[in-house]
Design a protein around this motif. Structure first.
Motif, PDB file in Angstrom:
ATOM      1  N   GLN A 177       0.839  -1.194   0.000  1.00  0.00           N
ATOM      2  CA  GLN A 177       0.000   0.000   0.000  1.00  0.00           C
ATOM      3  C   GLN A 177       0.874   1.245   0.000  1.00  0.00           C
ATOM      4  N   GLU A 178       1.969   1.201   0.734  1.00  0.00           N
ATOM      5  CA  GLU A 178       2.881   2.345   0.780  1.00  0.00           C
ATOM      6  C   GLU A 178       3.475   2.625  -0.596  1.00  0.00           C
ATOM      7  N   GLU A 179       3.860   1.580  -1.324  1.00  0.00           N
ATOM      8  CA  GLU A 179       4.440   1.756  -2.652  1.00  0.00           C
ATOM      9  C   GLU A 179       3.406   2.266  -3.662  1.00  0.00           C
ATOM     10  N   MET A 180       2.129   2.047  -3.382  1.00  0.00           N
ATOM     11  CA  MET A 180       1.064   2.480  -4.292  1.00  0.00           C
ATOM     12  C   MET A 180       0.624   3.920  -4.048  1.00  0.00           C
ATOM     13  N   GLN A 181       1.107   4.562  -2.997  1.00  0.00           N
ATOM     14  CA  GLN A 181       0.702   5.932  -2.702  1.00  0.00           C
ATOM     15  C   GLN A 181       1.178   6.880  -3.799  1.00  0.00           C
ATOM     16  N   PRO A 182       0.379   7.925  -4.092  1.00  0.00           N
ATOM     17  CA  PRO A 182       0.792   8.906  -5.097  1.00  0.00           C
ATOM     18  C   PRO A 182       2.122   9.539  -4.718  1.00  0.00           C
ATOM     19  N   ASN A 183       2.918   9.840  -5.717  1.00  0.00           N
ATOM     20  CA  ASN A 183       4.218  10.467  -5.492  1.00  0.00           C
ATOM     21  C   ASN A 183       4.047  11.917  -5.058  1.00  0.00           C
ATOM     22  N   GLY A 184       4.848  12.336  -4.100  1.00  0.00           N
ATOM     23  CA  GLY A 184       4.868  13.731  -3.677  1.00  0.00           C
ATOM     24  C   GLY A 184       3.517  14.223  -3.226  1.00  0.00           C
ATOM     25  N   ASP A 185       3.163  15.410  -3.682  1.00  0.00           N
ATOM     26  CA  ASP A 185       1.900  16.027  -3.299  1.00  0.00           C
ATOM     27  C   ASP A 185       0.808  15.799  -4.345  1.00  0.00           C
ATOM     28  N   ARG A 186       0.938  14.734  -5.102  1.00  0.00           N
ATOM     29  CA  ARG A 186      -0.020  14.471  -6.177  1.00  0.00           C
ATOM     30  C   ARG A 186      -1.451  14.335  -5.643  1.00  0.00           C
ATOM     31  N   ALA A 187      -1.634  13.625  -4.547  1.00  0.00           N
ATOM     32  CA  ALA A 187      -2.979  13.442  -3.996  1.00  0.00           C
ATOM     33  C   ALA A 187      -3.584  14.799  -3.627  1.00  0.00           C
ATOM     34  N   ALA A 188      -2.781  15.674  -3.025  1.00  0.00           N
ATOM     35  CA  ALA A 188      -3.274  16.995  -2.644  1.00  0.00           C
ATOM     36  C   ALA A 188      -3.628  17.824  -3.880  1.00  0.00           C
ATOM     37  N   ARG A 189      -2.820  17.722  -4.923  1.00  0.00           N
ATOM     38  CA  ARG A 189      -3.109  18.465  -6.157  1.00  0.00           C
ATOM     39  C   ARG A 189      -4.379  17.945  -6.815  1.00  0.00           C
ATOM     40  N   GLY A 191     -12.439  25.763  -3.214  1.00  0.00           N
ATOM     41  CA  GLY A 191     -11.303  25.900  -2.305  1.00  0.00           C
ATOM     42  C   GLY A 191     -11.634  25.819  -0.830  1.00  0.00           C
ATOM     43  N   ASP A 192     -12.760  25.184  -0.474  1.00  0.00           N
ATOM     44  CA  ASP A 192     -13.139  25.132   0.935  1.00  0.00           C
ATOM     45  C   ASP A 192     -12.597  23.906   1.674  1.00  0.00           C
ATOM     46  N   GLY A 193     -11.762  23.112   1.004  1.00  0.00           N
ATOM     47  CA  GLY A 193     -11.180  21.939   1.652  1.00  0.00           C
ATOM     48  C   GLY A 193     -12.101  20.735   1.692  1.00  0.00           C
ATOM     49  N   GLN A 194     -13.203  20.806   0.982  1.00  0.00           N
ATOM     50  CA  GLN A 194     -14.168  19.706   0.931  1.00  0.00           C
ATOM     51  C   GLN A 194     -14.673  19.580  -0.509  1.00  0.00           C
ATOM     52  N   ILE A 195     -15.043  18.359  -0.884  1.00  0.00           N
ATOM     53  CA  ILE A 195     -15.613  18.150  -2.213  1.00  0.00           C
ATOM     54  C   ILE A 195     -17.101  17.915  -2.045  1.00  0.00           C
ATOM     55  N   SER A 196     -17.874  18.852  -2.583  1.00  0.00           N
ATOM     56  CA  SER A 196     -19.328  18.735  -2.489  1.00  0.00           C
ATOM     57  C   SER A 196     -19.837  17.784  -3.569  1.00  0.00           C
ATOM     58  N   GLU A 197     -21.104  17.421  -3.442  1.00  0.00           N
ATOM     59  CA  GLU A 197     -21.728  16.574  -4.460  1.00  0.00           C
ATOM     60  C   GLU A 197     -21.719  17.275  -5.816  1.00  0.00           C
ATOM     61  N   GLU A 198     -21.915  18.589  -5.812  1.00  0.00           N
ATOM     62  CA  GLU A 198     -21.904  19.351  -7.064  1.00  0.00           C
ATOM     63  C   GLU A 198     -20.525  19.352  -7.692  1.00  0.00           C
ATOM     64  N   GLU A 199     -19.481  19.529  -6.875  1.00  0.00           N
ATOM     65  CA  GLU A 199     -18.114  19.506  -7.398  1.00  0.00           C
ATOM     66  C   GLU A 199     -17.775  18.123  -7.957  1.00  0.00           C
ATOM     67  N   PHE A 200     -18.223  17.096  -7.267  1.00  0.00           N
ATOM     68  CA  PHE A 200     -17.991  15.730  -7.730  1.00  0.00           C
ATOM     69  C   PHE A 200     -18.707  15.497  -9.053  1.00  0.00           C
ATOM     70  N   ALA A 201     -19.963  15.948  -9.146  1.00  0.00           N
ATOM     71  CA  ALA A 201     -20.729  15.794 -10.384  1.00  0.00           C
ATOM     72  C   ALA A 201     -20.072  16.575 -11.511  1.00  0.00           C
ATOM     73  N   SER A 202     -19.569  17.762 -11.213  1.00  0.00           N
ATOM     74  CA  SER A 202     -18.896  18.574 -12.214  1.00  0.00           C
ATOM     75  C   SER A 202     -17.657  17.858 -12.735  1.00  0.00           C
ATOM     76  N   MET A 203     -16.925  17.199 -11.847  1.00  0.00           N
ATOM     77  CA  MET A 203     -15.750  16.434 -12.248  1.00  0.00           C
ATOM     78  C   MET A 203     -16.158  15.297 -13.167  1.00  0.00           C
ATOM     79  N   LYS A 204     -17.247  14.615 -12.841  1.00  0.00           N
ATOM     80  CA  LYS A 204     -17.707  13.497 -13.659  1.00  0.00           C
ATOM     81  C   LYS A 204     -18.133  13.955 -15.043  1.00  0.00           C
ATOM     82  N   LYS A 205     -18.597  15.197 -15.144  1.00  0.00           N
ATOM     83  CA  LYS A 205     -19.009  15.750 -16.435  1.00  0.00           C
ATOM     84  C   LYS A 205     -17.817  16.246 -17.238  1.00  0.00           C
ATOM     85  N   GLY A 206     -16.635  16.227 -16.645  1.00  0.00           N
ATOM     86  CA  GLY A 206     -15.443  16.646 -17.365  1.00  0.00           C
ATOM     87  C   GLY A 206     -15.054  18.084 -17.160  1.00  0.00           C
ATOM     88  N   LYS A 207     -15.663  18.755 -16.196  1.00  0.00           N
ATOM     89  CA  LYS A 207     -15.316  20.146 -15.930  1.00  0.00           C
ATOM     90  C   LYS A 207     -14.099  20.187 -15.031  1.00  0.00           C
TER      91      LYS A 207
END
Length: 157
Positions: A106-118, A127-143
């Motif tokens: 599991q340790e070897e599978m972790q993203p390199n550097g700050d990739r997970a944070a990016r 930028g509120d430190g949380q992913i809302s349902e709307e932000e998640f849906a927007s990501m799924k739509k390719g935004k």
């Protein structure tokens, strides 16, 4: 006129095959086997022409058409995808297996550097430190953050 239609059709198929093989990734991701500029620039003149793109597509088609009948069956396409996945997995293990045991912890599978944070930051549109349902849906739509369209399909496609 027929020649132009034929060339357009061959070009579309070649580009689709090249794109499909370039973007194939286990889990439906966006990157797989990558074609370098040098591979596309067959004559080495520093430019890629439509003919070189077509030749690349034809070569990928021929590689996939294992029985040489000029047609791709579901089995041939699946076999090519399986080969690509196997190659990708082997490269991933080689790259990430820091202790050389041929296995990934599991340790070897972790993203390199700050990739997970990016990645998280890209999803956290406001930028509120949380992913809302709307932000998640927007990501799924390719935004992407800032309202730009990403690589994923949108509802309009």
């Amino acid at each position: 006129m027929k020649r132009a239609v034929l060339i357009s059709g061959v070009t579309a198929i070649a580009l689709a095959l090249t794109a499909a093989s370039v973007t194939a990734k286990p889990g439906g991701g966006h990157r797989g086997e990558r074609v370098s500029f040098e591979q596309l620039d067959a004559n080495g003149d520093g430019f890629v022409t439509i003919e070189e793109l077509q030749a690349q597509g034809q070569a990928r088609f021929a590689e996939t058409d294992t029985n040489g009948d000029g047609l791709l069956s579901a089995e041939e396409i699946a076999a090519k995808a399986d080969r690509d996945i196997s190659d990708r997995v082997a490269k991933m293990i080689e790259k990430r297996d820091t202790n050389g045991d041929g296995l990934l912890s599991q340790e070897e599978m972790q993203p390199n550097g700050d990739r997970a944070a990016r990645m998280f930051d890209r999803l956290d549109d406001n930028g509120d430190g949380q992913i809302s349902e709307e932000e998640f849906a927007s990501m799924k739509k390719g935004k992407r953050k800032g309202g730009r369209d990403g690589d994923a399909e949108t509802e309009n496609n």
